[in-house]
Design a protein around this motif. Structure first.
Motif, mmCIF file in Angstrom:
data_model
loop_
_atom_site.group_PDB
_atom_site.id
_atom_site.type_symbol
_atom_site.label_atom_id
_atom_site.label_comp_id
_atom_site.label_asym_id
_atom_site.label_seq_id
_atom_site.Cartn_x
_atom_site.Cartn_y
_atom_site.Cartn_z
ATOM 1 N N ARG A 14 49.555 56.668 41.378
ATOM 2 C CA ARG A 14 49.078 55.926 42.539
ATOM 3 C C ARG A 14 48.580 54.595 42.004
ATOM 4 O O ARG A 14 47.881 54.550 40.987
ATOM 5 N N TYR A 15 48.936 53.504 42.672
ATOM 6 C CA TYR A 15 48.465 52.178 42.279
ATOM 7 C C TYR A 15 47.384 51.731 43.244
ATOM 8 O O TYR A 15 47.640 51.595 44.441
ATOM 9 N N GLU A 16 46.195 51.478 42.715
ATOM 10 C CA GLU A 16 45.117 50.957 43.553
ATOM 11 C C GLU A 16 45.173 49.438 43.542
ATOM 12 O O GLU A 16 45.166 48.809 42.483
ATOM 13 N N VAL A 17 45.219 48.838 44.739
ATOM 14 C CA VAL A 17 45.291 47.389 44.870
ATOM 15 C C VAL A 17 44.180 46.908 45.783
ATOM 16 O O VAL A 17 43.626 47.663 46.589
ATOM 17 N N LEU A 18 43.851 45.626 45.646
ATOM 18 C CA LEU A 18 42.861 44.992 46.518
ATOM 19 C C LEU A 18 43.582 44.181 47.578
ATOM 20 O O LEU A 18 44.608 43.553 47.290
ATOM 21 N N PRO A 19 43.074 44.154 48.807
ATOM 22 C CA PRO A 19 43.762 43.454 49.901
ATOM 23 C C PRO A 19 43.549 41.943 49.842
ATOM 24 O O PRO A 19 42.908 41.355 50.713
ATOM 25 N N ALA A 20 44.107 41.308 48.817
ATOM 26 C CA ALA A 20 44.047 39.856 48.683
ATOM 27 C C ALA A 20 45.273 39.233 49.351
ATOM 28 O O ALA A 20 46.198 39.932 49.790
ATOM 29 N N ARG A 21 45.312 37.910 49.392
ATOM 30 C CA ARG A 21 46.368 37.201 50.135
ATOM 31 C C ARG A 21 47.764 37.518 49.591
ATOM 32 O O ARG A 21 48.713 37.675 50.355
ATOM 33 N N ALA A 22 47.899 37.615 48.268
ATOM 34 C CA ALA A 22 49.230 37.784 47.665
ATOM 35 C C ALA A 22 49.595 39.236 47.397
ATOM 36 O O ALA A 22 50.674 39.504 46.860
ATOM 37 N N THR A 23 48.741 40.180 47.770
ATOM 38 C CA THR A 23 48.972 41.569 47.383
ATOM 39 C C THR A 23 50.266 42.128 47.968
ATOM 40 O O THR A 23 51.035 42.800 47.263
#
Length: 278
Positions: A14-23
Motif C-alpha cells: 500500500r502506498y501512503e500519499v499526501l493530498p498535495a496538488r501534484a499527487t
C-alpha cells in the motif's frame, strides 16, 4: 530474507500519499493499478482534500483507502455525509485513526466511537483499518495502544503499524499483539527510500501543518533519514525477516510511507523485485 517471502511482501503493498496538488499526476504516472493507494488527512486542511483526491483516484481505477481521522469529524451528520460520499465514489475501505486535531473538530475524540458508529450504520465499508504503534506514541502509553487494538478489533478488519526502524522492537510488538489475542492482519509500516532534500522540499510545499508537526514529533525518524547510510528500506526488511514472515505474526503486506516521493518508491520496489527474480 528469503527471496520468496520478500517478494510476497513487495507484491502486497500500500502506498501512503499526501493530498498535495501534484499527487494525482504522480500516482497516475508511476503507480500500477494493483497497488493500493492510501490518502492521508491533515488537521490543518481538513478532510476535503482527502475525500476529493480519493474520489478522483477511485475513478481512475485505483483501490483507494482514505484516512478518516475521528477528530476531524464534526458530528454524526458529518460522518454520514463522508460515508455516503465515499461509498458513492466506490470506496469500500477506510482507515480510521484518532487523528492529531487539537482540539477536535467535533464530538469524536478517538477512533473507537467512530468505529462503533460505523458498525451501527450497517458497516458500510468492507474493510476498516486501525492504527498500531510498534514504537511509543508520543502521547499514549504502549499498554494503552495495545489495549485499544483489542477494544477496536470487533469493528475493524486490519491494522496498519506506524513506522518502526528497530527490528527487535517490531518483532516484540507483533508478539505482544498476538499474545493479547488480537488476530487482525497487520500491514507493516515501512518508510520508502526517502531523500532528505526532497523530504524538506515536500515540507515546504505542504506547509507547516502536516509536515512540520510530523517532523517535530518524530525528530529521531528524520535523523535516521538524514544520516549518511542511516536508512535503507531493504536493510530494514532483511533484518526483520523472522518477525515479518513468521506465520504467527499475521503480516499481510507492507504499508509504504512515500512522503510523496512516489516515483522513487515505485522504482525502488520494482528494482528490488527484479533483483529477487520476481
Amino acid at each position: 530474507m528469503g527471496a520468496a517471502g520478500l517478494r510476497a511482501l513487495l507484491n502486497s503493498v500500500r502506498y501512503e500519499v499526501l493530498p498535495a496538488r501534484a499527487t494525482e499526476d504522480k500516482v497516475l504516472a508511476h503507480v500500477p493499478r494493483d497497488v493500493v493507494v492510501t490518502v492521508t488527512a491533515s488537521p490543518v486542511k481538513g478532510l476535503e482534500p482527502t475525500l476529493d483526491l480519493a474520489g478522483r483516484l477511485a475513478a481512475h481505477g485505483y483501490r483507494v483507502v482514505p484516512h478518516v481521522p475521528a477528530r476531524l469529524l464534526r458530528d454524526d451528520v458529518h460522518l454520514k455525509e463522508v460515508t455516503g460520499r465515499l461509498r458513492e465514489a466506490g470506496v469500500d475501505d477506510v482507515f480510521v485513526p484518532a487523528g492529531d486535531s487539537d482540539p477536535p473538530a467535533g464530538v469524536y475524540d478517538g477512533a473507537l466511537p467512530v468505529l462503533r458508529r460505523l458498525s451501527e450504520l450497517g458497516s458500510p465499508f468492507v474493510r476498516v483499518g486501525i492504527t498500531g504503534y510498534p514504537e511509543s506514541h508520543p502521547l499514549i502509553h504502549d499498554d494503552v495502544t495495545v489495549q485499544a487494538m483489542w477494544d477496536k478489533r470487533e469493528h475493524a478488519t486490519y491494522i496498519v503499524s506506524n513506522l518502526c526502524f528497530d527490528p527487535r522492537v517490531l518483532g516484540d510488538w507483533l508478539a505482544r499483539v498476538r499474545r493479547r489475542d488480537v488476530t487482525l492482519p497487520v500491514h507493516v509500516g515501512v518508510a520508502g527510500p526517502v531523500q532528505r532534500a526532497k523530504l524538506l522540499a515536500m515540507a515546504t510545499k505542504i506547509g507547516v501543518g502536516e509536515s512540520t508537526r510530523f517532523l517535530t514529533k518524530h525528530a529521531s525518524w528524520f535523523v535516521r533519514f538524514a544520516a549518511p547510510g542511516g536508512y535503507a528500506p531493504e536493510r530494514l526488511l532483511s533484518r526483520t525477516q523472522e518477525a515479518l514472515t513468521a506465520p504467527s505474526a499475521g503480516v499481510a503486506g507492507l504499508h509504504l510511507f512515500t512522503f510523496n516521493q512516489i516515483a522513487e518508491t515505485e522504482r525502488w520496489r520494482r528494482a528490488l523485485l527484479d533483483r529477487l527474480g520476481g
